[in-house]
Design a protein around this motif. Structure first.
Motif, mmCIF file in Angstrom:
data_model
loop_
_atom_site.group_PDB
_atom_site.id
_atom_site.type_symbol
_atom_site.label_atom_id
_atom_site.label_comp_id
_atom_site.label_asym_id
_atom_site.label_seq_id
_atom_site.Cartn_x
_atom_site.Cartn_y
_atom_site.Cartn_z
ATOM 1 N N LEU A 161 3.121 -3.311 4.774
ATOM 2 C CA LEU A 161 2.314 -3.351 3.559
ATOM 3 C C LEU A 161 2.132 -1.975 2.926
ATOM 4 C CD1 LEU A 161 -0.504 -5.849 4.643
ATOM 5 C CD2 LEU A 161 1.507 -6.324 3.231
ATOM 6 N N LEU A 162 2.388 -0.924 3.679
ATOM 7 C CA LEU A 162 2.210 0.433 3.146
ATOM 8 C C LEU A 162 3.316 0.763 2.157
ATOM 9 C CD1 LEU A 162 1.222 2.317 6.427
ATOM 10 C CD2 LEU A 162 -0.285 1.551 4.595
ATOM 11 N N PRO A 163 3.030 1.575 1.148
ATOM 12 C CA PRO A 163 4.059 1.921 0.138
ATOM 13 C C PRO A 163 5.194 2.723 0.751
ATOM 14 C CG PRO A 163 2.068 3.267 -0.147
ATOM 15 C CD PRO A 163 1.732 2.211 0.857
ATOM 16 N N THR A 164 6.401 2.408 0.308
ATOM 17 C CA THR A 164 7.576 3.109 0.829
ATOM 18 C C THR A 164 7.716 4.504 0.236
ATOM 19 O OG1 THR A 164 8.938 2.054 -0.882
ATOM 20 C CG2 THR A 164 8.815 0.962 1.258
ATOM 21 N N ASP A 165 7.216 4.695 -0.971
ATOM 22 C CA ASP A 165 7.322 5.997 -1.626
ATOM 23 C C ASP A 165 6.105 6.867 -1.290
ATOM 24 O OD1 ASP A 165 9.693 5.210 -2.882
ATOM 25 O OD2 ASP A 165 8.588 4.294 -4.548
#
Length: 422
Positions: A161-165
């Motif tokens: 769920l954490l942003p990849t960027d």
């Protein structure tokens, strides 16, 4: 994404080979059921896979769905038949296995070769390891089940769920970006090493802690610290092994940096200067670990759980703080010097700093001496930050010994560097 593997040679129909492979995988799945003398065996499983493969290759979608429904109905009948037998048990394994065989046949016929083979092999493994899996599950305590669930949430629910960027910290004061996935991955590493260490300790006792330190250090030497602090909190008598584990994690980290240096420079002119000081860190850390831990001592280990969720989250917070401070310092220094950047990078990942120095050396941007110092500064920063992270731990004596022996190892490597530069 569909597998790109081509089964057919020139002149041979691809669909025929897919059907043959589906039948073979069906037979493979039915082997264990046949050996266990179940109502469905090799022939039934092979026929089920072939049926799905034929419907898929001929693009009979309606028949494919109808066949799946019939397999489900047949599975229900087999389960009910088990209730009516002498055992009077509802066994769903054979029923579900038939449905898996049908799915494997359809997947392989559709061209997903690797996916189909993987499912077939894993399913067969689950069938064969029935007794071992049941023994493992029945032997788990409530606390172990809870820890397993917490770890699954950390690794497979929160992490995706954490942003990849990279995420920019709000406000103009810090002006830095943070890779939240990297920080959370460190939390998962701490929990994962805790599980591995728990299994080894349960099998080999206190000596297993030190062994985990080395292998955990190959993945993330910093993550080992959080695990060892947690173990010392649960079992103070194991502190000597925990000290050895952190020193062995330093050795593994230095070995990893050494391998990066050799592998990435072997074609463009081997970078030899870091070999001696990094080798000194490896040998010195292993020697200290062998000296500090009483390997003849039998330590009674009674760990209450594989890891402490509160402990790994606290460690993640400390690691996030290190990342933020390092990013702020790097932004303020700018490009003032490779050495400052190496130290700051080493606080988070000495492997990343080592790779950067090696790539600059390969491109001719820096010379051999500069690359050596950058690599060693990153390695030294990694050792120092691990020693510093033990300071807030539950045992001052444990933290003091880690700090002293880390200083001894770094002092020996530094003396070699001075001698080389003289």
């Amino acid at each position: 994404m569909q597998s790109s593997i081509q089964l057919a040679a020139p002149g041979i129909d691809e669909g025929i080979l897919r059907i043959l492979l589906a039948g073979a995988l069906g037979m493979f799945l039915g082997l264990e059921r046949e050996w266990s003398q179940k109502s469905a065996g090799i022939r039934t499983f092979a026929l089920v896979s072939l049926l799905a493969a034929v419907f898929t290759v001929t693009e009979r979608d309606t028949l494919l769905v109808l066949g799946g429904v019939l397999v489900i109905v047949q599975g229900i009948l087999l389960a009910v038949q088990g209730l009516q037998a002498e055992e009077q048990t509802l066994s769903l394994t054979t029923s579900v296995s038939l449905l898996v065989a049908y799915g494997v046949g359809a997947v392989v016929a559709a061209g997903y070769i690797l996916e189909g083979v993987t499912v077939a092999v894993l399913s067969s493994l689950l069938l064969v390891l029935k007794r071992e899996l049941h023994s493992f599950a029945w032997g788990l305590s409530k606390q172990e089940l809870r820890s397993g669930t917490e770890f699954a949430i950390l690794a497979f629910v929160i992490y995706p769920l954490l942003p990849t960027d990279p995420v920019r910290i709000p406000g103009d004061i810090l002006s830095v970006t943070i890779e939240l996935r990297v920080v959370w991955l460190m939390v998962v590493f701490v929990a994962g090493i805790g599980f591995v260490n728990y299994a080894i300790v349960q099998t080999y006792g206190g000596r297993g802690i030190a062994v985990t330190g080395f292998f955990g250090g190959l993945a993330s030497s910093t993550a080992v610290v959080g695990t060892m602090i947690d173990h010392v909190r649960q079992q103070p008598a194991a502190s000597s092994y925990a000290v050895a584990a952190i020193l062995l994690a330093d050795a593994a980290m230095a070995l990893r940096n050494l391998l990066i240096t050799v592998v990435f420079t072997i074609e463009s002119g081997l970078l030899l200067t870091p070999l001696v000081p990094l080798g000194a860190v490896i040998v010195g850390s292993v020697a200290v670990a062998a000296y500090t831990a009483d390997w003849s001592e039998e330590v009674e280990m009674d760990l209450t759980s594989p890891f402490s969720l509160r402990g790994v989250l606290a460690f993640g917070g400390v690691f996030l703080l290190v990342v933020v401070v390092g990013s702020v310092a790097s932004a303020r220094f700018g490009t003032a010097g490779l050495y400052v950047t190496s130290v700051l990078s080493g606080l988070v990942s000495s492997a990343g700093a080592t790779t950067s120095a090696v790539l600059l050396y390969r491109g001719g941007a820096i010379d051999e001496t500069t690359a050596m110092l950058a690599i060693l500064l990153a390695t030294a920063a990694s050792i120092a930050v691990k020693a510093a992270m033990t300071a807030p731990g539950p045992d001052r004596s444990f933290a003091g010994r880690v700090a002293i022996w880390s200083t001894v190892v770094l002092g020996g490597a530094s003396a070699l560097v001075v001698a080389m530069l003289a």
